[in-house]
Design a protein around this motif. Structure first.
Motif, PDB file in Angstrom:
ATOM      1  N   GLY A   1     -18.051  -0.957   0.501  1.00  0.00           N
ATOM      2  CA  GLY A   1     -19.042  -0.959   1.560  1.00  0.00           C
ATOM      3  C   GLY A   1     -20.451  -1.174   1.053  1.00  0.00           C
ATOM      4  N   LEU A   2     -20.926  -0.282   0.195  1.00  0.00           N
ATOM      5  CA  LEU A   2     -22.317  -0.335  -0.244  1.00  0.00           C
ATOM      6  C   LEU A   2     -22.569  -1.408  -1.289  1.00  0.00           C
ATOM      7  N   ALA A   3     -21.726  -1.467  -2.316  1.00  0.00           N
ATOM      8  CA  ALA A   3     -21.976  -2.401  -3.410  1.00  0.00           C
ATOM      9  C   ALA A   3     -21.894  -3.862  -2.960  1.00  0.00           C
ATOM     10  N   MET A   4     -21.137  -4.142  -1.920  1.00  0.00           N
ATOM     11  CA  MET A   4     -21.010  -5.518  -1.440  1.00  0.00           C
ATOM     12  C   MET A   4     -22.172  -5.925  -0.542  1.00  0.00           C
ATOM     13  N   PHE A   5     -22.652  -5.010   0.304  1.00  0.00           N
ATOM     14  CA  PHE A   5     -23.620  -5.383   1.331  1.00  0.00           C
ATOM     15  C   PHE A   5     -25.055  -4.964   1.027  1.00  0.00           C
ATOM     16  N   MET A   6     -25.254  -3.868   0.294  1.00  0.00           N
ATOM     17  CA  MET A   6     -26.614  -3.405   0.055  1.00  0.00           C
ATOM     18  C   MET A   6     -27.460  -4.409  -0.731  1.00  0.00           C
ATOM     19  N   PRO A   7     -26.937  -5.080  -1.766  1.00  0.00           N
ATOM     20  CA  PRO A   7     -27.761  -6.088  -2.445  1.00  0.00           C
ATOM     21  C   PRO A   7     -28.180  -7.223  -1.517  1.00  0.00           C
ATOM     22  N   ILE A   8     -27.296  -7.604  -0.597  1.00  0.00           N
ATOM     23  CA  ILE A   8     -27.645  -8.667   0.347  1.00  0.00           C
ATOM     24  C   ILE A   8     -28.729  -8.184   1.305  1.00  0.00           C
ATOM     25  N   LEU A   9     -28.651  -6.932   1.715  1.00  0.00           N
ATOM     26  CA  LEU A   9     -29.704  -6.367   2.558  1.00  0.00           C
ATOM     27  C   LEU A   9     -31.032  -6.350   1.815  1.00  0.00           C
TER      28      LEU A   9
END
Length: 253
Positions: A69-77
């Motif tokens: 959840g976090l490692a996949m989307f947080m960098p893109i955010l």
């Protein structure tokens, strides 16, 4: 007095607060926050239903939700928080309100990091609720197997990948290019080095994903593992980030 107040420097907390609002108030930011929430809850529920051979534990839920959840989307955010102002041409307004560009960059980085820490706290809470619910449904005892060092290591890993996304955003200034570079370049690098023996054997020194793997198990890294983490972070975070910040501070918008 009014003239002095008009030119008073903007407090950093105000800059940080404004950048935090930009993360959540934009349409793209809201979409990605929704995706993160769905991914975290969805992964927790899926693992609670099908825990695998090891059984359902708190550590399994936290690691699965954080990595998927976090490692996949947080960098893109984080990339969106940096590049959206270039694509929408609003950075000139931001720098007009706060001419010290370095403080704006620091505010964006601080906002990305604090958002990541807050979302990890939410993820841990969701994992705890799901674990307790699954234990009640199955009539079993909840297994709380995560130590504080593991949570700290998970947080450090997430902060590093978010910093990597921020660095790519500062360097490329284009949302599509930064996202593609963040997702593709590390994979291409690993694939190419598979055919080069000396580099393949030393991959944790050059590739951030490999260097952060020990952190997910806790912060009890060896001296070599800390050095590998520093080396990979320098290559994938410090170098692109420094170039991007230099361009922003010295170049035209």
């Amino acid at each position: 007095m009014s003239a002095l107040l008009a030119h008073a420097p903007v407090p950093f907390l105000r800059v940080w607060s404004a950048e935090n609002r930009k993360v959540v108030n934009t349409r793209a930011g809201a979409v990605f926050l929704g995706l993160i929430a769905l991914a975290v809850v969805g992964m927790s529920v899926v693992m609670a239903i099908w825990p695998g051979d090891t059984g359902l534990t708190f550590g399994l839920l936290v690691n699965g939700s954080a990595s998927m959840g976090l490692a996949m989307f947080m960098p893109i955010l984080a990339i969106l928080a940096v590049t959206s102002e270039f694509s929408q041409r609003t950075l000139a307004v931001t720098f007009a309100l706060e001419p010290r560009r370095g403080r704006v960059v620091a505010g964006k980085i601080a906002a990305a990091l604090t958002t990541t820490a807050a979302l990890l706290a939410v993820t841990v809470a969701v994992a705890a609720v799901v674990l307790l619910g699954a234990a009640v449904v199955r009539g079993e005892s909840a297994v709380w197997d995560v130590e504080g060092g593991v949570l700290v290591g998970t947080l450090l890993t997430l902060l590093l990948v978010v910093l990597q996304g921020t660095a790519f955003g500062l360097l490329l200034r284009s949302t599509p290019l930064a996202i593609v570079a963040f997702l593709v370049l590390p994979s291409v690098f690993v694939f190419v080095t598979m055919f080069i023996g000396p580099i393949r054997d030393a991959l944790p020194w050059f590739e951030l994903g490999n260097a952060t793997m020990p952190l997910m198990e806790g912060i009890g890294l060896t001296g070599t593992e800390w050095a590998q983490l520093a080396s990979a972070s320098f290559l994938w975070i410090a170098v692109p980030g420094a170039i991007g910040v230099w361009r922003l501070l010295k170049g035209d918008l």
